[in-house]
Write a protein that holds these residues in place. Sequence first.
Motif, PDB file in Angstrom:
ATOM      1  N   PHE A 232      -2.925   6.515  -8.886  1.00 30.47           N
ATOM      2  CA  PHE A 232      -2.033   7.034  -7.993  1.00 30.47           C
ATOM      3  C   PHE A 232      -2.088   6.373  -6.726  1.00 30.47           C
ATOM      4  N   ALA A 233      -3.086   6.035  -6.123  1.00 31.45           N
ATOM      5  CA  ALA A 233      -3.332   5.148  -4.701  1.00 31.45           C
ATOM      6  C   ALA A 233      -4.484   4.729  -4.468  1.00 31.45           C
ATOM      7  N   ASP A 234      -4.832   3.615  -4.349  1.00 29.63           N
ATOM      8  CA  ASP A 234      -6.235   2.936  -4.227  1.00 29.63           C
ATOM      9  C   ASP A 234      -6.473   2.796  -2.484  1.00 29.63           C
ATOM     10  N   GLY A 235      -6.972   3.680  -1.931  1.00 32.71           N
ATOM     11  CA  GLY A 235      -7.355   3.513  -0.495  1.00 32.71           C
ATOM     12  C   GLY A 235      -8.570   2.368  -0.137  1.00 32.71           C
ATOM     13  N   ASN A 236      -9.117   1.956  -0.660  1.00 26.66           N
ATOM     14  CA  ASN A 236     -10.331   0.892  -0.322  1.00 26.66           C
ATOM     15  C   ASN A 236     -10.226  -0.533  -0.906  1.00 26.66           C
TER      16      ASN A 236
ATOM     17  N   ASP B 238      -3.461   3.531 -22.850  1.00 26.32           N
ATOM     18  CA  ASP B 238      -3.733   2.833 -21.419  1.00 26.32           C
ATOM     19  C   ASP B 238      -2.090   2.636 -20.850  1.00 26.32           C
ATOM     20  N   GLY B 239      -1.141   2.420 -21.705  1.00 26.59           N
ATOM     21  CA  GLY B 239       0.287   2.152 -21.258  1.00 26.59           C
ATOM     22  C   GLY B 239       0.789   2.877 -20.285  1.00 26.59           C
ATOM     23  N   CYS B 240       0.613   4.195 -20.428  1.00 21.91           N
ATOM     24  CA  CYS B 240       1.006   5.305 -19.642  1.00 21.91           C
ATOM     25  C   CYS B 240       0.287   5.539 -18.275  1.00 21.91           C
ATOM     26  N   ARG B 241      -1.001   4.848 -18.216  1.00 20.64           N
ATOM     27  CA  ARG B 241      -1.951   5.198 -17.057  1.00 20.64           C
ATOM     28  C   ARG B 241      -1.847   3.983 -16.095  1.00 20.64           C
ATOM     29  N   VAL B 242      -1.032   3.241 -16.256  1.00 21.55           N
ATOM     30  CA  VAL B 242      -1.160   1.901 -15.380  1.00 21.55           C
ATOM     31  C   VAL B 242      -0.892   2.386 -13.961  1.00 21.55           C
ATOM     32  N   PRO B 243      -1.624   1.733 -12.834  1.00 24.42           N
ATOM     33  CA  PRO B 243      -1.111   2.138 -11.821  1.00 24.42           C
ATOM     34  C   PRO B 243       0.274   2.054 -11.307  1.00 24.42           C
ATOM     35  N   ILE B 244       0.820   3.126 -10.357  1.00 20.88           N
ATOM     36  CA  ILE B 244       2.144   3.080 -10.080  1.00 20.88           C
ATOM     37  C   ILE B 244       2.764   2.411  -8.711  1.00 20.88           C
ATOM     38  N   PRO B 245       3.876   1.923  -8.826  1.00 19.98           N
ATOM     39  CA  PRO B 245       4.386   1.023  -7.750  1.00 19.98           C
ATOM     40  C   PRO B 245       5.012   1.768  -6.549  1.00 19.98           C
ATOM     41  N   TRP B 246       4.726   1.371  -5.354  1.00 14.25           N
ATOM     42  CA  TRP B 246       4.964   1.919  -4.203  1.00 14.25           C
ATOM     43  C   TRP B 246       5.971   0.967  -3.400  1.00 14.25           C
ATOM     44  N   GLU B 247       5.673  -0.173  -3.413  1.00 14.68           N
ATOM     45  CA  GLU B 247       6.366  -1.198  -2.589  1.00 14.68           C
ATOM     46  C   GLU B 247       6.660  -2.373  -3.375  1.00 14.68           C
ATOM     47  N   SER B 248       7.970  -2.739  -3.446  1.00  9.29           N
ATOM     48  CA  SER B 248       8.213  -3.950  -4.321  1.00  9.29           C
ATOM     49  C   SER B 248       7.669  -5.262  -3.821  1.00  9.29           C
ATOM     50  N   ASN B 249       7.449  -5.427  -2.803  1.00 12.38           N
ATOM     51  CA  ASN B 249       6.894  -6.840  -2.477  1.00 12.38           C
ATOM     52  C   ASN B 249       5.502  -6.640  -1.904  1.00 12.38           C
ATOM     53  N   ALA B 250       4.869  -5.730  -1.927  1.00  7.50           N
ATOM     54  CA  ALA B 250       3.486  -5.401  -1.446  1.00  7.50           C
ATOM     55  C   ALA B 250       2.417  -5.859  -2.655  1.00  7.50           C
ATOM     56  N   PRO B 251       1.311  -6.289  -2.137  1.00  7.54           N
ATOM     57  CA  PRO B 251       0.178  -6.513  -3.217  1.00  7.54           C
ATOM     58  C   PRO B 251       0.126  -5.180  -3.957  1.00  7.54           C
ATOM     59  N   SER B 252      -0.265  -5.294  -5.381  1.00  9.60           N
ATOM     60  CA  SER B 252      -0.432  -4.372  -6.431  1.00  9.60           C
ATOM     61  C   SER B 252       0.975  -3.488  -6.248  1.00  9.60           C
ATOM     62  N   TYR B 253       2.008  -3.801  -5.890  1.00  5.26           N
ATOM     63  CA  TYR B 253       3.112  -2.973  -5.638  1.00  5.26           C
ATOM     64  C   TYR B 253       2.809  -1.678  -4.844  1.00  5.26           C
ATOM     65  N   GLY B 254       2.071  -2.187  -3.760  1.00  4.77           N
ATOM     66  CA  GLY B 254       1.704  -0.973  -2.856  1.00  4.77           C
ATOM     67  C   GLY B 254       0.643   0.044  -3.050  1.00  4.77           C
ATOM     68  N   PHE B 255       0.204  -0.208  -4.675  1.00  4.51           N
ATOM     69  CA  PHE B 255      -1.145   0.691  -5.006  1.00  4.51           C
ATOM     70  C   PHE B 255      -2.087   0.835  -4.145  1.00  4.51           C
ATOM     71  N   GLY B 256      -2.575  -0.351  -3.730  1.00  2.00           N
ATOM     72  CA  GLY B 256      -3.871  -0.421  -2.703  1.00  2.00           C
ATOM     73  C   GLY B 256      -3.408  -1.760  -1.857  1.00  2.00           C
TER      74      GLY B 256
END
Length: 588
Positions: free
Chosen positions: A63-67, A462-480
């Motif tokens: 969902f979201a990587d804080g560190n 695994d295919g449905c468990r991939v970290p989700i995208p928050w920001e299109s141009n950010a590292p890891s699409y904003g996941f962290g």
Amino acid sequence: MPATGRLPSTNLPDTHGEYVLNSQQTPSSITELPQTSVPPNDQPEPAQWWREAVIYQIYPRSFADGNGDGIGDLPGITARLDHLVELGADAIWLSPFYPSPQADAGYDVADYRGVDPLFGQLADADALIGAAHTRGLRVIVDLVPNHTSAAHPWFGAALAAAPGSAERQRYIFRDGRGTTGEEPPNDWQSVFGGPAWTRVTTPDGQPGQWYLHLFDPGQPDLNWDRPEVRAEFLDILRFWLDRGVDGFRVDVAHGLIKQADLADWSYPQEPLSGEGTDRPRPPMWDQDGVHDIYRDWREVLDSYPGERILVAEAWVQPAERLAAYVRPDEMHQAFNFEYLEAAWTAPAQYAVITRSLEATSAVDAPTTWVLSNHDVIRHASRLGLPVGQTRPNGIGADDPQPDGTLGLRRARAASLLMLALPGSAYLYQGEELGLPEHTTMPDEARQDPTWERSGHTRRGRDGCRVPIPWESNAPSYGFGPADRSWLPQPAVYAEYALDLQRGVAGSTYELYRTALRLRREHGLGRGSVYWLTSQDDVITFRNGELTVLTNFGPEAVSLPAGVTILVSSAPLDPEDHVPTDVTVWYHA
């Protein structure tokens, strides 16, 4: 088993002539279908929030990587709670975050009263619960009672103890068959593939007894006939209730009790257990004794204020067997997997909705509706496969690929249909973005034990468990904050990022926001289904003052003249005809 194979005859009564609803017709003149409804509650009891709640599943790893370590965590979730408020969710359900060797992504629990360092600390769980409550969000946590981790202290003690000891009796140990016990005690197969039994080695290095694991060998099944097992979980419930959680999603709720004789079962494992036309009920699933356990749990939850709830993950059919889990003195909700499995056709959808409402209404429980979760292919991809095809267990790069455009179109229509139904709706993280399955993941990146234990015949989850995208141009699409994610994100995820959809008319995110707002404003969760009329390719029903139409067929259908369209899953044509694979909400 294909969903269509489980449904009875589903030929719907045909309307006579073209499919046009005249806005001047009375309900009695346009109703041709058998009526199934949840009796409307004219004076809702606000405390029974669970009867209509929209509950958002968070898979903490993704969902979201804080560190920045590439793995989602509890502080990351806390930082993103405002998204769920903006979306319109009522509650969150957290998949496991407990200490675990992660043999099955945390569903192998080594300590039920802690937080794995991957996800933070116990103080982070407390902070998350408090922050959610401040925002009006309730918090449901996953509970995994069918099995522990092999790293749980109880299982270590069981391995060190002698056969027949109290320590071993907390689990299901048996002597093997054959001359020297070299064969498993029965022929049961693991859900993940391979035998459901593993033989242990005695302290002197000799082969010993076998233990049961319906899933991975790192997940030994508990023996729920033992009083100390039952007492332990009552205490675990109290531990988290005291910390403020609002309920528990109970993993494998239909599996705790096994048939006493552990009889052989020659049939393959299938997602939905039950009495089919060609087989009895499986001896490892849906045994009547599970209900005694949940009655005891319900007493504990009822002793706390605030309507704390139990939600059953019970892959059970028929609907009447599932309804037994939500009788007034047991659980509050049970996931409706028969609905998730139903084919994308008008007859199949009508049949499963009708049957589900009838079964839960008989025990005065709400029906739940779900299209995606962490165990199945995301419905934006699943619905892009041929209608009626058996749902695959994962999709790889060399498998037939779903039609992404068709899948998303149908997914939007299916979601809008689902959110109009009375009861409680579950959303899986990322579906509000229209997120597809990662269907081209390199096999070497897979971590689901299904992939290895099936001998590389099933790709797994695994295919449905991939970290989700928050920001299109950010590292890891904003996941962290770093360009790291525990499973690889496909490049196409950039196109689905939240920042490209927020405020954009017609985006999937704004479709969900609109639907959740209208669902709340019109009281659809506490309403009732009043079937209007149908052909083989269309279903239509009324819930309160709102009418819902889904067109499954190849031809566009007309709406009555003068109606007000509230929302549609895709644009209508200039004359307000509803195209194929579109759901529309309207009222006269």
